[in-house]
Write a protein that holds these residues in place. Structure first.
Motif, short mmCIF file in Angstrom:
data_model
loop_
_atom_site.label_atom_id
_atom_site.label_comp_id
_atom_site.label_asym_id
_atom_site.label_seq_id
_atom_site.Cartn_x
_atom_site.Cartn_y
_atom_site.Cartn_z
N GLU A 198 3.15 10.68 5.47
CA GLU A 198 3.38 11.92 6.21
C GLU A 198 4.80 12.44 6.03
OE1 GLU A 198 0.06 9.95 8.67
OE2 GLU A 198 1.83 9.31 7.55
N GLN A 199 5.77 11.54 5.96
CA GLN A 199 7.18 11.94 5.92
C GLN A 199 7.92 11.33 4.74
OE1 GLN A 199 7.54 10.81 10.27
NE2 GLN A 199 8.95 12.55 10.23
N VAL A 200 7.21 11.12 3.65
CA VAL A 200 7.86 10.59 2.45
C VAL A 200 7.16 11.17 1.24
CG1 VAL A 200 6.38 8.53 2.41
CG2 VAL A 200 8.58 8.47 1.25
N ASP A 201 7.95 11.53 0.23
CA ASP A 201 7.38 11.92 -1.06
C ASP A 201 8.13 11.17 -2.14
OD1 ASP A 201 9.80 13.21 -1.35
OD2 ASP A 201 8.97 15.23 -1.18
N GLU A 202 7.94 11.57 -3.40
CA GLU A 202 8.51 10.75 -4.47
C GLU A 202 10.04 10.83 -4.52
OE1 GLU A 202 6.64 11.91 -8.06
OE2 GLU A 202 7.23 14.01 -7.93
N SER A 203 10.64 11.80 -3.86
CA SER A 203 12.10 11.87 -3.83
C SER A 203 12.71 10.84 -2.90
CB SER A 203 12.56 13.27 -3.43
OG SER A 203 12.21 13.54 -2.08
N SER A 204 11.95 10.36 -1.94
CA SER A 204 12.47 9.40 -0.97
C SER A 204 11.72 8.07 -0.97
CB SER A 204 12.43 9.99 0.44
OG SER A 204 11.13 10.48 0.76
N LEU A 205 10.75 7.94 -1.87
CA LEU A 205 9.88 6.76 -1.86
C LEU A 205 10.64 5.46 -2.08
CD1 LEU A 205 6.97 5.63 -1.81
CD2 LEU A 205 6.91 5.96 -4.30
N ASP A 206 11.50 5.41 -3.09
CA ASP A 206 12.19 4.17 -3.42
C ASP A 206 12.95 3.59 -2.23
OD1 ASP A 206 11.25 4.70 -5.93
OD2 ASP A 206 13.18 4.63 -6.94
N ALA A 252 2.86 11.88 17.39
CA ALA A 252 3.21 12.21 16.00
C ALA A 252 4.13 11.20 15.34
CB ALA A 252 3.85 13.59 15.94
N ALA A 253 4.52 10.14 16.02
CA ALA A 253 5.46 9.20 15.41
C ALA A 253 5.15 7.78 15.86
CB ALA A 253 6.89 9.56 15.80
N CYS A 254 5.32 6.86 14.95
CA CYS A 254 5.29 5.44 15.34
C CYS A 254 6.73 4.95 15.31
CB CYS A 254 4.36 4.63 14.44
SG CYS A 254 4.83 4.50 12.71
N ASP A 255 7.19 4.43 16.40
CA ASP A 255 8.58 3.99 16.55
C ASP A 255 8.59 2.54 17.01
OD1 ASP A 255 10.03 6.36 15.89
OD2 ASP A 255 9.33 7.22 17.79
N PRO A 256 9.70 1.84 16.85
CA PRO A 256 10.91 2.27 16.17
C PRO A 256 10.85 1.97 14.67
CG PRO A 256 11.27 0.11 17.11
CD PRO A 256 9.85 0.51 17.47
N TYR A 257 11.97 2.19 13.99
CA TYR A 257 12.13 1.82 12.58
C TYR A 257 12.03 0.31 12.43
CZ TYR A 257 14.53 1.40 8.03
OH TYR A 257 14.85 1.11 6.72
N MET A 303 0.83 -1.20 0.00
CA MET A 303 0.00 0.00 0.00
C MET A 303 0.87 1.25 0.00
SD MET A 303 -2.17 2.00 2.78
CE MET A 303 -0.70 2.98 2.89
N VAL A 304 0.53 2.19 -0.87
CA VAL A 304 1.18 3.51 -0.90
C VAL A 304 0.10 4.57 -0.79
CG1 VAL A 304 2.52 5.14 -2.27
CG2 VAL A 304 3.17 2.73 -2.22
N ASP A 305 0.33 5.52 0.11
CA ASP A 305 -0.57 6.65 0.35
C ASP A 305 -0.09 7.83 -0.50
OD1 ASP A 305 -1.86 8.91 1.41
OD2 ASP A 305 -0.62 8.90 3.22
N THR A 306 -0.94 8.31 -1.42
CA THR A 306 -0.56 9.44 -2.28
C THR A 306 -1.39 10.68 -1.96
OG1 THR A 306 -2.11 8.84 -4.05
CG2 THR A 306 0.10 7.90 -4.15
N SER A 307 -2.04 10.71 -0.81
CA SER A 307 -2.86 11.87 -0.47
C SER A 307 -2.11 12.85 0.42
CB SER A 307 -4.14 11.42 0.25
OG SER A 307 -3.83 10.78 1.47
N ARG A 308 -1.32 12.34 1.34
CA ARG A 308 -0.59 13.26 2.23
C ARG A 308 0.55 13.95 1.48
NH1 ARG A 308 -2.90 9.24 5.15
NH2 ARG A 308 -3.79 9.85 7.17
N ASN A 309 1.25 13.21 0.64
CA ASN A 309 2.22 13.79 -0.28
C ASN A 309 1.98 13.17 -1.65
OD1 ASN A 309 4.04 15.76 1.00
ND2 ASN A 309 4.57 14.07 2.37
N PHE A 310 1.86 14.01 -2.64
CA PHE A 310 1.54 13.55 -4.00
C PHE A 310 2.71 12.78 -4.60
CE2 PHE A 310 1.39 14.17 -8.62
CZ PHE A 310 0.10 13.76 -8.90
N MET A 311 2.37 11.70 -5.30
CA MET A 311 3.36 10.91 -6.05
C MET A 311 2.93 10.86 -7.51
SD MET A 311 5.07 9.54 -3.30
CE MET A 311 4.72 9.19 -1.56
N SER A 312 3.85 11.15 -8.40
CA SER A 312 3.52 11.16 -9.82
C SER A 312 3.28 9.75 -10.34
CB SER A 312 4.64 11.81 -10.62
OG SER A 312 5.79 10.98 -10.63
N ILE A 313 2.61 9.67 -11.47
CA ILE A 313 2.37 8.37 -12.12
C ILE A 313 3.69 7.69 -12.46
CG2 ILE A 313 1.53 7.29 -14.25
CD1 ILE A 313 -0.71 7.84 -12.34
#
Length: 633
Positions: free
Chosen positions: A560-568, A523-528, A247-257
């Motif tokens: 919340e803390q990821v967009d297409e620059s860090s998605l991969d 505001a955070a779910c931890d840990p990694y 699952m990928v959420d594209t509403s909080r930060n937009f991800m291009s096609i």
């Protein structure tokens, strides 16, 4: 110079320029370059480097590759790490096949121009198979590190890929669709023949993916490098679970096609088969809905941060050709704010309440707030039309996700307190339950009156006792259990006879562990969750759950803390570790939770494949560990 002489001189110069142009054009078009098979922005683009004299060679010692510094005595028997890894000890397949595997210890060189597809598949599956072969071919080309290698003299003259599909009429993936396959690779004189056999196109596609993993680039091959393939191999394989989702959420930060296509390419490489697209939320509504253009006009971040019908359909088809089905989720009744505020202007009344309300922590779990108005009849009409549109976009008629979690009852209590309907409920969970029943009924109407066999809802208070039996029909409702694995949610759901999809937050939520993004509230779910945690999570063994009620699993990434620059890097290779859990379901040592060295080696090889295919996957460890197998464990 006379005028006539000048004219003749100009004509000669013009003719010479024309000849030079034609020569340069011929040189450009006749050059043998790897061919990109499918087009998208981040597809593999060759970045060839001039080969350097080898510094290291690898020898197979006790089923493990050991690094040696190159000396004059090694010159006649240099072996690259890639070749040693493929021929020594562990197989380099990911996910690990579930059936018998035999791999030869010899390899032959070839080039991608020698590859041919042979098949007798007819009907709609024919075009799908040919597209899947082109994607397979692109995966092979992505390995190439030297364009001129096609001018060399490989060991074979032809590489034939024969594909047999027993049921070519099956072109839609369903839960009972066979995804198993057999691959047999043999050498015949100066040819390599790979036979891929499957009951369906989807199994054949997986077989082609496995075949691509039997191929590698040998940088030490004569001339500066070449493609190689095992001279002999047999693989029998089929998945452990029919639902293997991401699952990928594209509403909080937009991800291009184009970015989402990269996700699908990596999913296909890892044999995941469900892309759960959480496309809207209270933050934004980027989906363009032709019948209701107000959704994206009032809910998107900007006009160029939207998904048109053509783009969504194109992505759905891109996924289908890679063995992946797409589930489009518009979450309701909560997680519905921006994008739902246009009701009064359209004469439909308030479609949503508590939208952008302050203080937000009273009305929702994170800002901004918003959830649908259960007392407005127009809401259900809009939902029905929206569901019909989503069904049309995805082509899905077997599985549908309606969301359904984290309803804030205080929001309804305060905004509907003067309403007669609200006053009829002593427990607002019943209002929530009635909304859910109406939404599922409208979904059935949107599907032409036919019940959707599997309606998915997120686990919530409504999926707990005493409400679940009253509002969620176990015959067609599947609960996606996302709470912590130690919670009683999953065992209770199974005890009550419900089928589940597992997405336990403590193992399969990939957005956790990156700190707070706001100052107030949790505001955070931890840990990694490192890939080892993802891989070792086997709840059906750990908590003694019957597998026949577990449809599969899904790894989730909220944005919340990821967009297409860090998605991969956020997804891979951790999602690939999850993929082996739900495809292979390897045994787990509950006493130590130790992960075998073979898993580290294979996953690192798979990560390198993803990088070659244009995926910005995160590194597993220092490169020294890759060059010295077993030394870091």
């Amino acid at each position: 110079m006379k005028q006539g002489d000048l004219r003749r001189a100009l004509m000669v110069v013009t003719l010479l320029c024309a000849v030079l142009f034609l020569y340069l054009y011929w040189q450009q078009t006749s050059r043998q370059e790897p061919t990109l098979i499918f087009n998208y922005e981040h597809a593999f683009l060759p970045n060839y480097k001039k080969p350097q004299p080898p510094q290291w060679t690898w020898e197979c010692v006790n089923q493990r590759c050991e690094r040696r510094h190159v000396t004059t005595s090694h010159q006649s028997k240099l072996q690259s790490l890639a070749t040693c890894g493929m021929l020594c000890g562990s197989m380099q397949l990911w996910p690990q096949p579930t059936g018998p595997v035999t791999l030869g210890s010899r390899a032959v060189s070839f080039n991608h121009l020698q590859m041919e597809l042979m098949h007798g598949v007819a009907g709609p599956a024919k075009a799908m198979l040919e597209q899947a072969y082109r994607a397979f071919n692109d995966s092979v080309v992505s390995l190439v590190q030297r364009a001129e290698y096609v001018k060399d003299h490989p060991d074979v003259k032809k590489f034939i890929v024969k594909v047999t599909v027993n049921h070519p009429e099956i072109v839609r993936l369903k839960l009972d669709t066979s995804e198993g396959y057999n691959v047999v690779v043999k050498a015949y004189n100066d040819e390599i023949v790979a036979n891929v056999t499957a009951k369906t196109f989807f199994g054949a596609r997986h077989g082609l993916e496995t075949l691509s993993q039997l191929i590698w680039w040998d940088e030490y091959a004569p001339g500066g490098g070449s493609l190689r393939v095992l001279k002999g191999a047999t693989v029998q394989d089929a998945p452990a679970f029919p639902y293997r989702g991401l699952m990928v959420d594209t509403s909080r930060n937009f991800m291009s096609i184009e970015t989402l296509k990269r996700v699908l390419v990596a999913m296909a490489a890892s044999k995941l088969n469900v892309f759960h697209w959480h496309i809207t939320d209270s933050q934004s509504f980027p989906l363009v809905v032709p019948g209701y253009p107000e959704f994206s006009r009032t809910g998107s971040y900007s006009p160029d941060m939207t998904y048109s019908p053509e783009e969504v359909r194109g992505l759905v088809e891109f996924a289908r050709l890679r063995g992946i089905r797409v589930l489009l989720e518009v979450d309701t009744p909560a997680h519905a704010g921006n994008g739902w505020t246009w009701g009064p202007k359209a004469g439909l009344g308030e479609l949503a309440v508590c939208v952008n309300e302050k203080p937000w922590n009273i009305y929702c779990g994170e800002p901004p707030c918003g959830q649908l108005n259960p007392d407005n009849p127009a809401v259900y009409t809009v939902l029905e039309n929206l569901y019909k549109y989503l069904l049309d976009l995805s082509g899905e008629r077997e599985i549908f996700h309606i969301g359904g979690d984290e309803v804030n009852l205080e929001c309804w209590a305060q905004h509907l307190q003067k309403n007669v309907v609200a006053n009829n409920y002593t427990d607002l969970h019943d209002l929530w339950g009635d909304f859910t029943l109406k939404a599922i009924s409208r979904l059935q109407q949107a599907n032409g009156g036919t019940k959707i066999p599997h309606v998915i809802v997120w686990s919530s208070k409504l999926s707990q006792r005493p409400y679940i039996s009253k509002y969620l029909d176990k015959s067609n409702v599947v609960v996606q259990s996302w709470g912590a694995s130690q919670w009683t949610d999953t065992p209770d759901l199974i005890a009550d006879g419900y089928r589940v999809i597992l997405s336990h937050v403590d193992a399969w939520y990939l957005d956790c562990g990156f700190g707070r993004w706001r100052e107030t509230g949790e505001a955070a779910c931890d840990p990694y969750r490192p890939w080892q945690t993802v891989y070792s999570h086997r709840p059906w063994q750990q908590f003694h759950l019957p597998k026949n009620q577990i449809m599969g699993g899904e790894v989730c990434l909220w944005s919340e803390q990821v967009d297409e620059s860090s998605l991969d890097a956020r997804l891979w290779p951790r999602a690939a570790a999850f993929a082996e859990r739900v495809w292979t379901d390897p045994q787990l040592d509950l006493a130590t939770f130790n992960i075998h060295e073979d898993v580290y080696t294979r996953l690192n090889t798979h990560r390198d494949r993803l990088v070659a295919r244009g995926i910005g996957a995160e590194a597993l460890w220092p490169q020294w560990c890759s060059q010295n197998p077993g030394m870091c464990l």
